[in-house]
Enzyme design. Structure first.
Site, PDB file in Angstrom:
ATOM      1  CG  HIS A 170      -5.907   1.907   5.343  1.00 15.76           C
ATOM      2  ND1 HIS A 170      -5.483   2.885   6.206  1.00 15.76           N
ATOM      3  CD2 HIS A 170      -4.877   1.040   5.206  1.00 15.76           C
ATOM      4  CE1 HIS A 170      -4.237   2.610   6.568  1.00 15.76           C
ATOM      5  NE2 HIS A 170      -3.842   1.510   5.977  1.00 15.76           N
ATOM      6  CE  LYS A 208      -0.232   3.312   4.778  1.00 19.10           C
ATOM      7  NZ  LYS A 208      -0.137   3.429   6.215  1.00 19.10           N
ATOM      8  CD  GLU A 255      -3.607  -2.536   7.479  1.00 18.03           C
ATOM      9  OE1 GLU A 255      -2.531  -2.815   6.953  1.00 18.03           O
ATOM     10  OE2 GLU A 255      -4.169  -1.441   7.336  1.00 18.03           O
ATOM     11  N   GLY A 281       2.310   2.358  10.883  1.00 19.90           N
ATOM     12  CA  GLY A 281       3.255   3.461  10.728  1.00 19.90           C
ATOM     13  C   GLY A 281       3.934   3.863  12.030  1.00 19.90           C
ATOM     14  CB  SER A 323       5.115  -1.663  12.108  1.00 20.12           C
ATOM     15  OG  SER A 323       4.697  -0.326  12.358  1.00 20.12           O
ATOM     16  CD  GLU A 333      -3.001   5.536   6.823  1.00 20.91           C
ATOM     17  OE1 GLU A 333      -2.986   5.556   5.572  1.00 20.91           O
ATOM     18  OE2 GLU A 333      -2.075   5.055   7.504  1.00 20.91           O
ATOM     19  N   GLY A 338       2.742  -1.086   4.367  1.00 18.61           N
ATOM     20  CA  GLY A 338       2.737   0.342   4.031  1.00 18.61           C
ATOM     21  C   GLY A 338       4.146   0.850   3.792  1.00 18.61           C
ATOM     22  N   GLY A 339       4.718   1.464   4.834  1.00 23.37           N
ATOM     23  CA  GLY A 339       6.035   2.099   4.726  1.00 23.37           C
ATOM     24  C   GLY A 339       7.102   1.252   4.040  1.00 23.37           C
ATOM     25  CG  ASN A 397      -1.690   1.223   1.459  1.00 24.86           C
ATOM     26  OD1 ASN A 397      -1.759   2.088   0.583  1.00 24.86           O
ATOM     27  ND2 ASN A 397      -2.316   1.344   2.636  1.00 24.86           N
TER      28      ASN A 397
HETATM   29  P1  PGA Z   1       2.693   0.410   7.767  1.00 17.51           P
HETATM   30  O1  PGA Z   1       1.233   0.584   7.136  1.00 17.51           O
HETATM   31  O2  PGA Z   1       3.270  -0.849   7.175  1.00 17.51           O
HETATM   32  O3  PGA Z   1       3.458   1.631   7.322  1.00 17.51           O
HETATM   33  O4  PGA Z   1       2.547   0.322   9.237  1.00 17.51           O
HETATM   34  C1  PGA Z   1       0.393  -0.519   6.927  1.00 17.51           C
HETATM   35  C2  PGA Z   1      -0.901  -0.050   6.310  1.00 17.51           C
HETATM   36  O5  PGA Z   1      -1.356   1.040   6.654  1.00 17.51           O
HETATM   37  O6  PGA Z   1      -1.509  -0.760   5.486  1.00 17.51           O
END
Ligand code: PGA
Length: 261
Positions: free
Chosen positions: A95, A11, A167, A173, A213, A97, A234-235, A9
């Site tokens: 998600h 983002k 999640e 994050g 993470s 967010e 994500g990251g 992802n």
């Molecule tokens: P992250 O994000 O790996 O940066 O923690 C995961 C996500 O939001 O899908």
């Protein structure tokens, strides 16, 4: 053996040029890893360019969100038909967010899940509790509510095309990953809910990913858990090397799914 699914992802990162560079490196890096499914979800503006580069490759394309209507006066939104048009196979929905920053409710998310299925997209439905909810010992209750309301009355043939992603919001994050045991507990709970709402066949078929993470150095321990079948990253998905390593670690630790009827 379960076949791992790793979803990146991206983002709100990457211009078209940056996305092109990233996807080319990922493509070369995972080329030979045929025993794992890989999906990348770039921002809307880079979907078309990435789709062209993915033609003929094993990597599939996903979007990060969509609206539930096929077309109309919905300024700023993107429809399921538009995502199909640009060769998306998957779409991330619900998600945290989107829930937190854009106020998406379980009911709204349900209409999106139903629309994705109607237009032949595979929804990756995210569920997960906040830190406050976990500390108040409400994690399971909150996830059950999200599960019930976001899935609504989907029939079994629809449900088997949904991917679930657990999640925990406190792990996204933050660098703070759920322990493999915490992930496994929620994943096996989700599988139990699938069994109760549908059947043991559906409970076995629906893939449950972990997200929050995920990095190359924690992927193997998470994947070693019987009910963790992949990751939503994500990251670490916007750095080619770490994403490729995550895919590699997911493959080497896959185990049979441990769902018991
Ligand atoms: P992250 O994000 O790996 O940066 O923690 C995961 C996500 O939001 O899908």
């Amino acid at each position: 053996m379960k076949r791992p699914l790793i979803v990146g992802n991206w983002k709100m990162h990457k211009t078209i040029r940056e996305a092109t560079t990233l996807v080319n490196i990922i493509k070369a890096g995972v080329h030979k890893m045929t025993d794992c499914d890989v999906v990348v979800c770039p921002p809307f503006t880079a979907l078309a360019a990435v789709a062209m580069l993915l033609e003929g490759s094993k990597i599939e394309l996903g979007a990060q969100d969509m609206y539930s209507e096929p077309e109309g006066a919905f300024t700023g939104e993107i429809s399921p038909l538009m995502l199909k048009d640009v060769s998306c196979r998957y779409v991330i929905l619900g998600h945290s967010e989107r829930r937190q920053t854009f106020g998406e409710t379980n009911e709204r998310i349900h209409t999106k899940v139903a629309a994705a299925l109607k237009y032949n997209l595979l929804p990756i439905l995210c569920v997960g509790e906040t830190l406050q909810e976990r500390e108040a010992r409400k994690a399971f209750e909150v996830v059950k509510e999200q599960f019930d309301h976001c899935l609504g009355n989907l029939i079994a043939q629809e449900m088997e095309r949904v991917v679930l992603a657990y999640e925990p919001v406190w792990a996204i994050g933050t660098g703070r990953t759920a322990t493999p045991d915490q992930a496994e507990q929620m994943h096996s709970y989700l599988r139990r809910l699938l069994n109760e709402k549908y059947s043991s066949t559906i409970a076995e078929r629906v893939k449950i990913l972990y997200g929050g993470s995920v990095k190359p150095d924690n992927m193997a321990q998470l994947m070693a858990k019987p009910n963790v079948e992949g990751a939503l990253v994500g990251g670490a998905s916007i750095k080619a090397e770490s994403f490729i390593q995550i895919v590699a670690h997911a493959r080497t630790t896959n185990m049979p799914t441990a769902f018991k009827r």
